[in-house]
Design a protein around this motif. Structure first.
Motif, PDB file in Angstrom:
ATOM      1  N   THR A 113      35.584  48.049  37.761  1.00 43.22           N
ATOM      2  CA  THR A 113      36.788  48.048  38.581  1.00 43.22           C
ATOM      3  C   THR A 113      36.412  48.109  40.065  1.00 43.22           C
ATOM      4  O   THR A 113      35.462  48.793  40.430  1.00 43.22           O
ATOM      5  CB  THR A 113      37.677  49.255  38.228  1.00 43.22           C
ATOM      6  N   LEU A 159      40.719  39.456  34.675  1.00 41.37           N
ATOM      7  CA  LEU A 159      40.909  40.385  35.780  1.00 41.37           C
ATOM      8  C   LEU A 159      42.358  40.839  35.818  1.00 41.37           C
ATOM      9  O   LEU A 159      43.267  40.011  35.824  1.00 41.37           O
ATOM     10  CB  LEU A 159      40.534  39.723  37.112  1.00 41.37           C
ATOM     11  N   GLN A 160      42.563  42.134  35.849  1.00 34.76           N
ATOM     12  CA  GLN A 160      43.902  42.718  35.899  1.00 34.76           C
ATOM     13  C   GLN A 160      44.046  43.464  37.205  1.00 34.76           C
ATOM     14  O   GLN A 160      43.410  44.492  37.415  1.00 34.76           O
ATOM     15  CB  GLN A 160      44.128  43.659  34.719  1.00 34.76           C
ATOM     16  N   ALA A 161      44.899  42.938  38.069  1.00 34.13           N
ATOM     17  CA  ALA A 161      45.109  43.542  39.376  1.00 34.13           C
ATOM     18  C   ALA A 161      46.370  44.389  39.372  1.00 34.13           C
ATOM     19  O   ALA A 161      47.325  44.118  38.638  1.00 34.13           O
ATOM     20  CB  ALA A 161      45.215  42.462  40.437  1.00 34.13           C
ATOM     21  N   THR A 177      48.745  39.502  43.814  1.00 37.80           N
ATOM     22  CA  THR A 177      49.674  40.605  44.047  1.00 37.80           C
ATOM     23  C   THR A 177      50.123  40.546  45.507  1.00 37.80           C
ATOM     24  O   THR A 177      49.305  40.414  46.415  1.00 37.80           O
ATOM     25  CB  THR A 177      49.034  41.965  43.696  1.00 37.80           C
ATOM     26  N   GLY A 216      42.113  36.864  39.345  1.00 33.91           N
ATOM     27  CA  GLY A 216      43.208  37.604  38.770  1.00 33.91           C
ATOM     28  C   GLY A 216      44.530  37.034  39.237  1.00 33.91           C
ATOM     29  O   GLY A 216      44.575  36.145  40.101  1.00 33.91           O
ATOM     30  N   TRP A 221      38.067  40.832  46.822  1.00 31.15           N
ATOM     31  CA  TRP A 221      39.445  40.390  47.053  1.00 31.15           C
ATOM     32  C   TRP A 221      39.488  39.265  48.073  1.00 31.15           C
ATOM     33  O   TRP A 221      38.749  39.281  49.079  1.00 31.15           O
ATOM     34  CB  TRP A 221      40.279  41.560  47.571  1.00 31.15           C
ATOM     35  N   TYR A 249      44.306  38.255  45.912  1.00 31.15           N
ATOM     36  CA  TYR A 249      43.743  37.840  44.633  1.00 31.15           C
ATOM     37  C   TYR A 249      42.423  38.550  44.378  1.00 31.15           C
ATOM     38  O   TYR A 249      41.516  38.516  45.225  1.00 31.15           O
ATOM     39  CB  TYR A 249      43.495  36.337  44.616  1.00 31.15           C
ATOM     40  N   CYS A 250      42.323  39.143  43.214  1.00 35.17           N
ATOM     41  CA  CYS A 250      41.054  39.717  42.795  1.00 35.17           C
ATOM     42  C   CYS A 250      40.114  38.589  42.375  1.00 35.17           C
ATOM     43  O   CYS A 250      40.558  37.578  41.800  1.00 35.17           O
ATOM     44  CB  CYS A 250      41.295  40.672  41.632  1.00 35.17           C
ATOM     45  N   CYS A 281      41.520  46.420  40.711  1.00 32.48           N
ATOM     46  CA  CYS A 281      41.253  45.249  39.875  1.00 32.48           C
ATOM     47  C   CYS A 281      40.234  45.633  38.820  1.00 32.48           C
ATOM     48  O   CYS A 281      39.110  46.013  39.152  1.00 32.48           O
ATOM     49  CB  CYS A 281      40.736  44.094  40.708  1.00 32.48           C
TER      50      CYS A 281
END
Length: 114
Positions: free
Chosen positions: A76, A3-5, A108, A105, A35, A93-94, A21
């Motif tokens: 996404t 997972l890329q947030a 952020t 993820g 999230w 957090y995703c 995400c």
């Protein structure tokens, strides 16, 4: 599953932010995406989540202010956060869930402050 947030940052009260995400890897069995957030000294809590093809689930504290959308073609999810309050300050957090496990993820930071 990875997972890329992205998104997050510093915003004044009443402002808006958008988190994204993207999931990659073995995404075919992902059901829930969403999230969570964790404020200092508090437990991680659900913000919003959506199952594939289902209805969204929001924390009461964000209903009417946050909107979660999911693009299954892009794997996404997007969290549009409006009317932000200082109490929304947290690490977000995703999360994705398939039949075997939870995936997280990188967090952020979202800071709401004047």
């Amino acid at each position: 599953v990875q997972l890329q947030a992205s998104g997050g940052g510093l915003v004044q009260p009443g402002g808006s932010l958008r988190l994204s995400c993207a999931a990659s890897g073995n995404v075919f069995n992902i059901n829930y995406m969403g999230w969570y957030r964790q404020a200092p000294g508090k437990q991680r809590e659900l913000v919003a989540r959506i199952p594939r093809g289902g209805t969204m689930d929001y924390a009461d504290s964000v209903k009417g202010r946050f909107t979660l959308t999911r693009d299954n073609a892009k794997n996404t999810v997007y969290l549009q956060m409006n009317s932000l309050k200082p109490e929304d300050t947290a690490v977000y957090y995703c999360n994705a869930v398939d039949r075997w496990q939870n995936y997280w993820g990188q967090g952020t930071q979202v800071t709401v402050s004047s």
